[in-house]
Design a protein around this motif. Structure first.
Motif, short mmCIF file in Angstrom:
data_model
loop_
_atom_site.label_atom_id
_atom_site.label_comp_id
_atom_site.label_asym_id
_atom_site.label_seq_id
_atom_site.Cartn_x
_atom_site.Cartn_y
_atom_site.Cartn_z
N ALA A 87 -25.56 10.58 29.95
CA ALA A 87 -25.38 11.96 29.49
C ALA A 87 -24.25 12.49 30.18
O ALA A 87 -23.35 13.09 29.78
N GLU A 88 -24.65 12.69 31.64
CA GLU A 88 -23.57 13.63 32.46
C GLU A 88 -22.21 12.97 32.17
O GLU A 88 -21.15 13.63 32.12
N GLU A 89 -22.09 11.68 32.42
CA GLU A 89 -20.65 11.00 32.42
C GLU A 89 -20.02 10.84 31.31
O GLU A 89 -18.87 10.71 31.01
N THR A 90 -20.87 10.65 30.15
CA THR A 90 -20.26 10.47 28.65
C THR A 90 -20.49 11.58 27.69
O THR A 90 -19.63 11.49 26.75
N GLY A 91 -21.52 12.42 27.98
CA GLY A 91 -21.65 13.44 26.86
C GLY A 91 -22.74 12.80 25.80
O GLY A 91 -22.94 13.70 24.82
N ILE A 92 -23.17 11.64 25.80
CA ILE A 92 -23.95 11.16 24.84
C ILE A 92 -25.44 12.02 25.27
O ILE A 92 -26.08 11.69 26.34
N ILE A 109 -17.13 3.40 30.40
CA ILE A 109 -17.30 3.79 29.13
C ILE A 109 -16.44 5.05 28.47
O ILE A 109 -15.84 5.03 27.65
N ALA A 110 -16.66 6.05 29.32
CA ALA A 110 -16.01 7.34 29.20
C ALA A 110 -14.30 7.05 29.03
O ALA A 110 -13.90 7.71 28.64
N ASP A 111 -14.12 6.45 30.13
CA ASP A 111 -12.71 6.14 30.19
C ASP A 111 -12.06 5.51 29.02
O ASP A 111 -10.92 5.74 28.43
N LYS A 112 -12.60 4.54 28.64
CA LYS A 112 -12.34 3.75 27.16
C LYS A 112 -12.48 4.74 25.94
O LYS A 112 -11.58 4.70 25.38
N ALA A 113 -13.54 5.67 25.97
CA ALA A 113 -13.72 6.38 24.98
C ALA A 113 -12.40 7.43 24.75
O ALA A 113 -12.20 8.09 23.99
N ARG A 114 -12.11 7.65 26.05
CA ARG A 114 -10.87 8.73 26.38
C ARG A 114 -9.58 8.13 25.68
O ARG A 114 -8.97 8.82 24.88
N HIS A 115 -9.40 6.82 26.12
CA HIS A 115 -8.17 6.27 25.48
C HIS A 115 -8.39 5.99 24.01
O HIS A 115 -7.36 6.18 23.21
N ILE A 116 -9.45 5.82 23.43
CA ILE A 116 -9.75 5.78 21.91
C ILE A 116 -9.53 7.24 21.37
O ILE A 116 -8.93 7.28 20.44
N ALA A 117 -10.11 8.29 22.03
CA ALA A 117 -9.87 9.35 21.43
C ALA A 117 -8.29 9.87 21.57
O ALA A 117 -7.90 10.52 20.72
N ALA A 118 -7.47 9.54 22.47
CA ALA A 118 -6.25 9.69 22.47
C ALA A 118 -5.48 9.13 21.29
O ALA A 118 -4.74 9.90 20.51
N ALA A 171 -18.21 18.57 27.79
CA ALA A 171 -19.64 17.87 27.96
C ALA A 171 -19.35 16.73 27.23
O ALA A 171 -19.73 15.68 27.50
N ASP A 172 -19.32 17.25 25.83
CA ASP A 172 -19.45 16.02 24.86
C ASP A 172 -18.17 15.68 23.90
O ASP A 172 -18.11 14.89 22.94
N LYS A 173 -16.92 16.32 24.25
CA LYS A 173 -15.83 16.33 23.26
C LYS A 173 -14.57 15.91 24.11
O LYS A 173 -14.33 16.60 25.23
N PHE A 174 -13.48 15.27 23.50
CA PHE A 174 -12.34 15.10 23.97
C PHE A 174 -11.39 15.80 23.26
O PHE A 174 -11.41 16.00 21.82
N PHE A 175 -10.17 16.47 23.57
CA PHE A 175 -9.36 16.97 22.98
C PHE A 175 -7.96 17.05 23.99
O PHE A 175 -7.96 16.64 24.96
N VAL A 176 -6.95 17.37 23.24
CA VAL A 176 -5.61 17.35 23.96
C VAL A 176 -5.62 18.60 24.80
O VAL A 176 -6.12 19.78 24.23
N LYS A 177 -5.04 18.54 25.89
CA LYS A 177 -5.11 19.61 27.21
C LYS A 177 -4.66 20.84 26.32
O LYS A 177 -3.34 20.67 25.84
N GLY A 178 -5.18 21.88 26.34
CA GLY A 178 -4.77 23.24 26.18
C GLY A 178 -5.16 23.46 24.37
O GLY A 178 -4.70 24.46 23.91
N SER A 179 -5.49 22.49 23.69
CA SER A 179 -5.68 22.38 22.24
C SER A 179 -7.06 22.15 22.06
O SER A 179 -7.63 21.14 21.27
#
Lengths: 158, 785
Positions: free
Chosen positions: B519-524, B565-574, B588-596
């Motif tokens: 949970a800490e590392e992925t936000g799940i 897993i979190a890193d792959k999810a980050r690539h998918i989020a991108a 904690a549980d969301k990816f976003f573009v820096k500053g947005s």
């Protein structure tokens, strides 16, 4: 020998050997495995059940001695209203680790708070002194039983 | 409490006291312990054990047993020998009898097994197996065993001409001797850390189900190390490893007792193979206490070379260990005395030399790491008792003595005289905090006043350093298996996950805490993660749970796989946010573009996309596995202060206060950590006050049931006051160090030091454990008090 034991509200009739221990009858005869076996000498208390409301070590009672009596095991603690307050409190207060002594500890706790709605630390420790735990150091078991007593009392008041 | 949380409660990452997932089944009697398993056609096994400690077997008569209604077979050593299974290797490179063929070497040794349709019939049959013994003299202590002319216990062992099991030494002998020769003062302590037994409330057991048609062996067993056990079964029994499935169900406590492979497991498996039906064996309590892995039994003499101002310059230790009839310590191959060489403790000095001899005796084998990382309990006990002795001899306060000799915070990483590299610590802060909480100065004043009145008050300190989380593959293996561990994480399209572990809980709460790491590392959210462990067909390889290695090794593997897993999810989020991966930030549980942060992709969105909408060239799915080879051990520590009142007339002592400060690095689930400490302190109290396994001169085990082997109830157990500091491990991915055993390792010395401290003004320097009232009374009496 044919016996009928009421376990958790249901009559169970069976033909058992006179030497058969109540704990074995409950576990393998009736199939309720929440009651455990730990020592063979009535020392550890993990086999504790309630017989007519009183904690009894079921490794030291013959199944035939339970004929016609009411037995409560851990499987009978929960009611239509949900978990018994001791069950909820054991989880809330981290009163269990491996869980092997837990059914017995909860039953002793349930019997205690029936008699004593606000047991002190010493009173809880004395009540569970026939039941061993190797994991918790008892601190949180005592807290859990006291919390259950408080919850049960407030339920009753409400 | 130190706050290390970074996630909100609904995510439940590190630092949250998340309620345990495993409780739901356990509080409703729905746990699945070994003895709860019932398979169709399952038979039952009872063992015939030797009633004597040392005897030659002339013959075994099974006729009366076979006549019992329901008895199907009596298995003897002869039958096992026909299948080349009468002997098996131990975890320390010795061999151990599965069923005795030549002679019995300890009371309780397995001689035969009765297989029946019902456990009562099996027990009846076992009573009726007649074994004809020729009695031999029993050797019940290692001094007797190594004496000239002692009867050879291991006469079957090629090249064995005496009862010596092993010798081991480490450190720089010449430098140590030179330091002792030049020292102002030399202080010594000779003490016995007595034989104890982990005795989890659930005994050991197995249900072996070998299918003679398919060759599939499904083995349910009380195992702290299911993968290691599968490999050892394959190597010992010659079964193909892909056909062996070890399932370790809910375990009713382990504490090291469920690490070795015991004869009962092997016999039940062989019986299932031969008969073609499942066979269950569940140990009796007496069987557990008299035959399975004991702990400790070290005779130790420790010496410190000191300057007049109380600085330690060197340490010298000579030990003799009682191994029982077979050398079966469960410990890393290269360390014959486990990690005892951590005995330099929390102190900064340059030289140490340790030598140890192990002796065979007519007692049960074992030497398991009873709630400790391989003999660390004995080591910690010795140095903490020894430094207190030195304090008295030099007239320095025991707390001050420690402060003068501590490794200082700026010295970490610190290499000890025996080669450990301690990762991190701030010992002076920890000790001072514990002393302040206890009110140390006031207690010393009260003690002085009490002595004037003839009352005995004692204040005991222990400041321990553990070495846990074995371990780096270059150094640590058990029976040749490197002590790595693993985690596999699968995130499903809806964002819910399954985490599979090589380690195995026995009550420590892995199903909760390991989910928190993910949970800490992925936000799940941790409640969306199911943790699977204990089934070798369904989990990646690992060496199991003991020696406080789950969090240091398995927990690190979990963090590392979750990061993948979190890193792959980050690539998918991108890809979903139409941005470059390096421009993606995460809370904690969301990816976003820096500053947005307004436009975001949740981990659940990314998980769904992993199966539906991937960037060009990326492999489908969101799962991975990590095998973690730790770069070093981790070194948890703590400062304990115990206050006792001793009744001079009876020797009875009572714990007035027990203040325990633990630093185990980052605490994943503070509630669970504190529960572990409570349990560990209780076992430390047990060993110091009542728990021991003794033998009479004929080798009869005194302590073969819970009426003779005393385990503290709630009534005797002290109340504990817990404190903490948090010094993260710099090399562990989440800074955690392990906590399951700290309190058992550290607390015995604190309790014993407290009782000795109460009598120190009389000149008393040592009382061996367990510190029974009669021993206290004798110490007072012989000191003229």
């Amino acid at each position: 020998m044919e016996i009928t034991v009421n376990i958790n509200g249901t009559d169970h009739t069976a033909d058992v050997e006179p030497r058969r221990l109540l704990v074995d009858h409950i576990r393998t005869g009736v199939g309720l495995t929440g009651t455990h076996i730990g020592c063979d000498t009535t020392s550890c208390g993990v086999c504790t059940v309630l017989v007519d409301g009183t904690p009894v070590k079921s490794c030291t009672m013959l199944a035939v001695q339970a004929d016609g009596r009411e037995v409560t095991t851990v499987e009978g603690l929960k009611s239509a209203d949900g978990l018994h307050p001791v069950q909820q409190a054991f989880s809330d207060e981290h009163g269990l680790q491996c869980g092997f002594c837990t059914p017995a500890m909860m039953l002793v706790g349930a019997a205690l708070i029936e008699e004593n709605p606000a047991p002190s630390d010493d009173e809880v420790r004395w009540a569970i002194s026939g039941n061993l735990c190797r994991c918790t150091g008892y601190m949180n078991i005592v807290k859990a039983i006291q919390a259950a007593a408080a919850a049960a009392s407030s339920d009753g008041d409400g | 409490m130190t706050d290390t949380t970074t996630t909100p409660p609904e995510i439940g990452g590190i630092g949250h006291s998340v309620k345990r997932v495993e409780d739901a089944r356990l509080i409703e009697g729905q746990g699945n312990f070994l003895d709860d398993i019932a398979l169709p056609g399952m038979l039952h096994m009872a063992l015939v054990r030797s009633p004597v400690a040392h005897a030659r077997i002339n013959g075994i008569d099974s006729d009366a047993a076979m006549a019992v209604d329901g008895v199907l077979a009596v298995v003897t050593g002869e039958l096992m020998a026909a299948h080349n299974l009468a002997w098996m290797p131990t975890l320390s490179g010795d061999t151990q009898a599965v069923l005795a063929t030549d002679k019995v070497r300890y009371q309780g040794q397995e001689v035969a097994a009765v297989i029946a349709t019902d456990p009562y019939a099996a027990a009846d049959g076992a009573e009726l197996v007649e074994v004809d013994y020729d009695m031999l003299d029993a050797i019940t202590n290692p001094q007797q065993s190594l004496a000239e002319g002692a009867e050879l216990i291991r006469d079957e062992k090629e090249g064995q001409t005496d009862n010596l099991a092993y010798t081991w030494e480490t450190g720089d002998e010449a430098a140590t001797e030179a330091a002792f020769a030049g020292a102002d003062r030399v202080v010594s302590l000779t003490t016995h850390y007595p034989r104890s037994h982990p005795s989890p409330l659930e005994t050991c057991g197995i249900v072996a189900d070998v299918n003679s048609v398919t060759g599939q062996a499904t083995i349910y067993m009380t195992s702290q190390a299911p993968h290691a056990h599968r490999t050892l079964f394959a190597l010992v029994a010659g079964l193909p490893e892909q056909n062996i499935r070890i399932v370790s169900p809910d375990i009713g406590g382990g504490f090291g007792n469920k690490v070795p492979i015991y004869p009962g497991y092997v016999v039940a498996t062989a019986a299932s193979l031969l008969i073609g039906q499942p066979v269950k064996w569940v140990e009796t309590r007496t069987g557990n206490l008299i035959s399975t892995g004991f702990g400790r039994d070290y005779y130790m003499t420790g010496e410190l070379a000191l300057s007049n101002d109380g600085r330690i310059q060197a340490m010298r230790v000579d030990m003799l260990s009682d191994q029982g009839a077979f050398y079966s310590d469960a410990q890393p191959t290269r360390y014959r005395a486990g990690l005892f060489h951590v005995c330099t403790g929390s102190y900064d000095f340059p030289h140490a030399h340790i030598k140890c001899r192990g002796a065979f005796t007519n007692k049960a084998p074992g030497g398991v790491a009873y709630r400790c990382s391989f003999r660390i309990t004995e080591a910690s006990y010795l140095i903490e008792r020894l430094i207190q002795t030195a304090a008295y001899e030099l007239g320095i306060d025991p707390a001050e003595m420690r402060l003068r000799n501590f490794i200082q915070p700026e010295q970490f990483p610190y290499e000890t005289a025996t080669g450990f590299v301690y990762d991190s610590g701030d010992y002076p802060t920890a000790l001072r905090k514990a002393l302040d909480a206890a009110g140390y100065d006031e207690l010393r004043a009260e003690q002085a006043a009490a002595r004037e009145e003839g009352r005995l008050v004692g204040i005991g300190i222990a400041h321990f350093t553990e070495a846990v989380g074995a371990g780096p593959a270059h150094t640590y293996d058990i029976a040749g298996l490197k002590m790595i561990d693993s985690a596999e994480l699968r995130v499903h399209p809806t964002g819910k996950a399954i985490l599979k572990l090589g380690v195995k809980t026995q009550g420590q709460g892995h199903e909760t805490t390991f989910a928190q790491i993910v949970a800490e590392e992925t936000g799940i959210p941790s409640t969306d993660i199911k943790v699977i462990h204990g089934d070798t067909d369904d989990t990646p390889y690992g060496l199991g749970t003991y020696a406080s290695r789950s969090t240091p090794v398995g927990g690190a593997a979990t963090a590392m796989v979750a990061r993948k897993i979190a890193d792959k999810a980050r690539h998918i989020a991108a890809h979903l946010l139409e941005a470059a991966p390096e421009d993606i930030d995460r809370d904690a549980d969301k990816f976003f573009v820096k500053g947005s942060p307004d436009k975001s992709v949740t981990i659940q969105d990314a998980a769904f996309a992993a199966y539906t909408n991937l960037p060009e060239g990326m492999e489908y799915g969101l799962e991975d596995v990590t095998y973690y080879n730790p770069p070093n051990l981790t070194f948890p520590y703590g400062s304990y202060v115990v206050v006792v009142d001793v009744d001079a007339d009876t020797g009875v002592w009572k714990v007035r206060r027990m203040v325990a400060l633990d630093d185990c690095g980052v605490r994943i689930n503070p509630m669970i950590v504190e529960g572990q400490i409570h349990g560990g302190l209780t076992e430390g109290f047990a060993m110091s006050s009542m728990q021991w396994i003794t033998f009479d001169d004929d080798g009869n085990c005194i302590g073969s049931n819970f009426m003779d082997y005393l385990i503290p109830t709630a009534w005797e157990t002290p109340r504990f006051e817990l404190l903490e500091t948090v010094t993260p491990s710099p090399h562990h991915p989440i800074g955690a160090k392990g906590i399951g055993e700290s309190a058992t390792v550290g607390s015995p010395a604190a309790f014993v030091n407290a009782v000795v401290d109460a009598l120190a003004h009389l000149g008393v320097r040592n009382i061996d454990m367990p510190v029974l009232p009669d021993r206290v009374w004798e110490a007072i009496d012989s000191a003229g008090g």
